[in-house]
Enzyme design. Structure first.
Site, PDB file in Angstrom:
ATOM      1  N   HIS A 199       0.848  -1.182   0.000  1.00  0.00           N
ATOM      2  CA  HIS A 199       0.000   0.000   0.000  1.00  0.00           C
ATOM      3  C   HIS A 199       0.890   1.241   0.000  1.00  0.00           C
ATOM      4  O   HIS A 199       2.095   1.145   0.206  1.00  0.00           O
ATOM      5  CB  HIS A 199      -1.001  -0.006   1.158  1.00  0.00           C
ATOM      6  CG  HIS A 199      -0.439   0.310   2.495  1.00  0.00           C
ATOM      7  ND1 HIS A 199       0.125  -0.630   3.322  1.00  0.00           N
ATOM      8  CD2 HIS A 199      -0.354   1.485   3.162  1.00  0.00           C
ATOM      9  CE1 HIS A 199       0.531  -0.054   4.446  1.00  0.00           C
ATOM     10  NE2 HIS A 199       0.263   1.234   4.363  1.00  0.00           N
TER      11      HIS A 199
ATOM     12  N   TYR B 129       4.202   2.220  14.578  1.00  0.00           N
ATOM     13  CA  TYR B 129       4.482   3.163  13.503  1.00  0.00           C
ATOM     14  C   TYR B 129       3.794   4.499  13.754  1.00  0.00           C
ATOM     15  O   TYR B 129       2.723   4.571  14.339  1.00  0.00           O
ATOM     16  CB  TYR B 129       4.138   2.594  12.124  1.00  0.00           C
ATOM     17  CG  TYR B 129       2.690   2.220  11.900  1.00  0.00           C
ATOM     18  CD1 TYR B 129       1.832   3.082  11.224  1.00  0.00           C
ATOM     19  CD2 TYR B 129       2.187   0.998  12.329  1.00  0.00           C
ATOM     20  CE1 TYR B 129       0.512   2.742  10.992  1.00  0.00           C
ATOM     21  CE2 TYR B 129       0.877   0.646  12.105  1.00  0.00           C
ATOM     22  CZ  TYR B 129       0.041   1.527  11.429  1.00  0.00           C
ATOM     23  OH  TYR B 129      -1.266   1.178  11.204  1.00  0.00           O
TER      24      TYR B 129
END
Length: 151
Positions: free
Chosen positions: A51, A119
């Protein structure tokens, strides 16, 4: 290395109690702004790819386990457009990885244990307007071979 991608080696400060490590600081050029902090767990053998984002940058850190991370530069104006970069990250090689907008990314869990990844992103996720675009793990544009090479 793909233009705009940044890798930071993590320094561990160890003693008889364990260790301490700084991951991302506000005086480093890793994240242009703060949007969201997230946590993900993936099981052995899983491939999460690909992605990309048009607006946000990501900063990845694998807390546990090990992963093969694959990046592909989709940015037409980039001098590294069409290039692939592979990073081996995780508890055996603690790195911080900055992924700029326009770079497709994904990973494969290596070994027999799950990976846990934290993240940061420069934008918060918007359900009504997600900045997330998908390509198949075997997309012919990237044409990445995910098989382990027995050498």
């Amino acid at each position: 290395m793909i233009t705009g991608v940044k890798l930071k080696q993590i320094t561990k400060h160890c003693d008889d109690r364990g260790f301490f490590a700084e991951l991302v600081r506000n005086d480093e050029d890793l994240l242009s702004q703060f949007g969201q902090w997230s946590l993900s767990k993936s099981y052995p053998g899983v491939i999460k790819a690909f992605h990309y984002h048009k607006e946000q940058d990501d900063v990845w850190f694998f807390v546990a386990g090990n992963a093969e991370v694959v990046l592909y530069d989709l940015r037409e104006e980039s001098p590294t457009n069409g290039e692939t970069q592979v990073c081996y990250m995780g508890e055996d090689n603690p790195l911080i990885l900055t992924i700029p907008a326009g770079v497709a990314h994904g990973y494969r869990v290596l070994g027999e244990t799950p990976v846990v990844m934290m993240y940061l992103t420069t934008k918060a996720y918007q359900v009504e307007r997600p900045d997330e675009y998908r390509l198949a793990y075997d997309d012919p544009l990237i044409s990445f071979d995910w098989e382990t090479k027995h050498r």
